[in-house]
Design a protein around this motif. Structure first.
Motif, short mmCIF file in Angstrom:
data_model
loop_
_atom_site.label_atom_id
_atom_site.label_comp_id
_atom_site.label_asym_id
_atom_site.label_seq_id
_atom_site.Cartn_x
_atom_site.Cartn_y
_atom_site.Cartn_z
N ASP A 195 61.83 -83.56 -18.59
CA ASP A 195 61.94 -82.70 -17.41
C ASP A 195 61.60 -81.23 -17.65
O ASP A 195 61.10 -80.73 -16.63
N GLU A 196 61.95 -80.78 -18.68
CA GLU A 196 61.86 -79.30 -19.18
C GLU A 196 60.28 -79.13 -19.18
O GLU A 196 59.73 -78.15 -18.74
N ARG A 197 59.53 -80.14 -19.72
CA ARG A 197 58.06 -80.25 -20.06
C ARG A 197 57.53 -80.08 -18.63
O ARG A 197 56.60 -79.40 -18.43
N ARG A 198 57.78 -80.89 -17.73
CA ARG A 198 57.19 -80.85 -16.45
C ARG A 198 57.54 -79.59 -15.60
O ARG A 198 56.75 -79.47 -15.13
N THR A 199 58.67 -79.06 -15.77
CA THR A 199 58.76 -77.62 -15.25
C THR A 199 57.98 -76.55 -15.81
O THR A 199 57.22 -76.05 -15.02
N GLU B 299 54.57 -77.44 -14.20
CA GLU B 299 54.46 -76.98 -12.83
C GLU B 299 54.46 -75.48 -12.69
O GLU B 299 53.56 -74.92 -11.97
N MET B 300 55.08 -74.77 -13.44
CA MET B 300 54.87 -73.32 -13.53
C MET B 300 53.51 -72.91 -14.12
O MET B 300 53.10 -71.94 -13.44
N TYR C 65 54.04 -69.06 -15.79
CA TYR C 65 54.66 -69.46 -16.66
C TYR C 65 54.27 -68.40 -17.93
O TYR C 65 55.10 -67.92 -18.67
#
Length: 139
Positions: A71-75, A78-79, A85
């Motif tokens: 989930d963190e990697r997907r965020t 996305e950023m 990012y």
């Protein structure tokens, strides 16, 4: 105390596009490329300005730490896609010349060269992964 910046890290979503941008568009030299783009996708490419071996940028996949969750990697991805990012600030004595070269290389222009309220002149472009590259004129 004598301390300097040895390396800064920026993520990429396409290793070859990142390499082409930093090497061919910005003119950085390739200092290291582990060439490992296997199943874990952990290829790291180290580049830097010619004549300045003590300062490098390490290009790596987003969120390479094994402790980062899916989930963190997907965020992070996305950023990156939104360009929110990562960023880096570069400097030059010839802002107009560098900007012309970067624009001719196909970089996405975020801001054309302009005087900023803080008294510096700079421009901004995005690398292929969406990282914001600000380039400031040295005076």
């Amino acid at each position: 105390m004598d301390i300097g910046i040895h390396a800064s890290f920026l993520p990429y979503d396409d290793a070859e596009a990142a390499l082409a941008f930093y090497r061919d568009v910005l003119g950085f030299e390739v200092r290291g490329d582990d060439g490992h783009d296997g199943h874990d996708g952990m290829r790291r490419i180290t580049v830097g300005p010619p004549g300045r071996p003590g300062t490098s940028v390490v290009l790596e996949p987003p969120a390479p730490d094994p402790g980062v969750t899916g989930d963190e990697r997907r965020t992070v991805v996305e950023m990156m896609a939104k360009g929110t990012y990562a960023r880096i600030l570069l400097s030059t004595g010839d802002l107009d010349g560098v900007f012309a070269q970067v624009r001719a290389g196909g970089a996405e222009v975020a801001r054309e060269p302009a005087e900023q309220p803080c008294g510096v002149r700079e421009c901004a472009v995005r690398d292929p992964a969406g990282n914001l590259i600000r380039i400031r004129e040295l005076r």
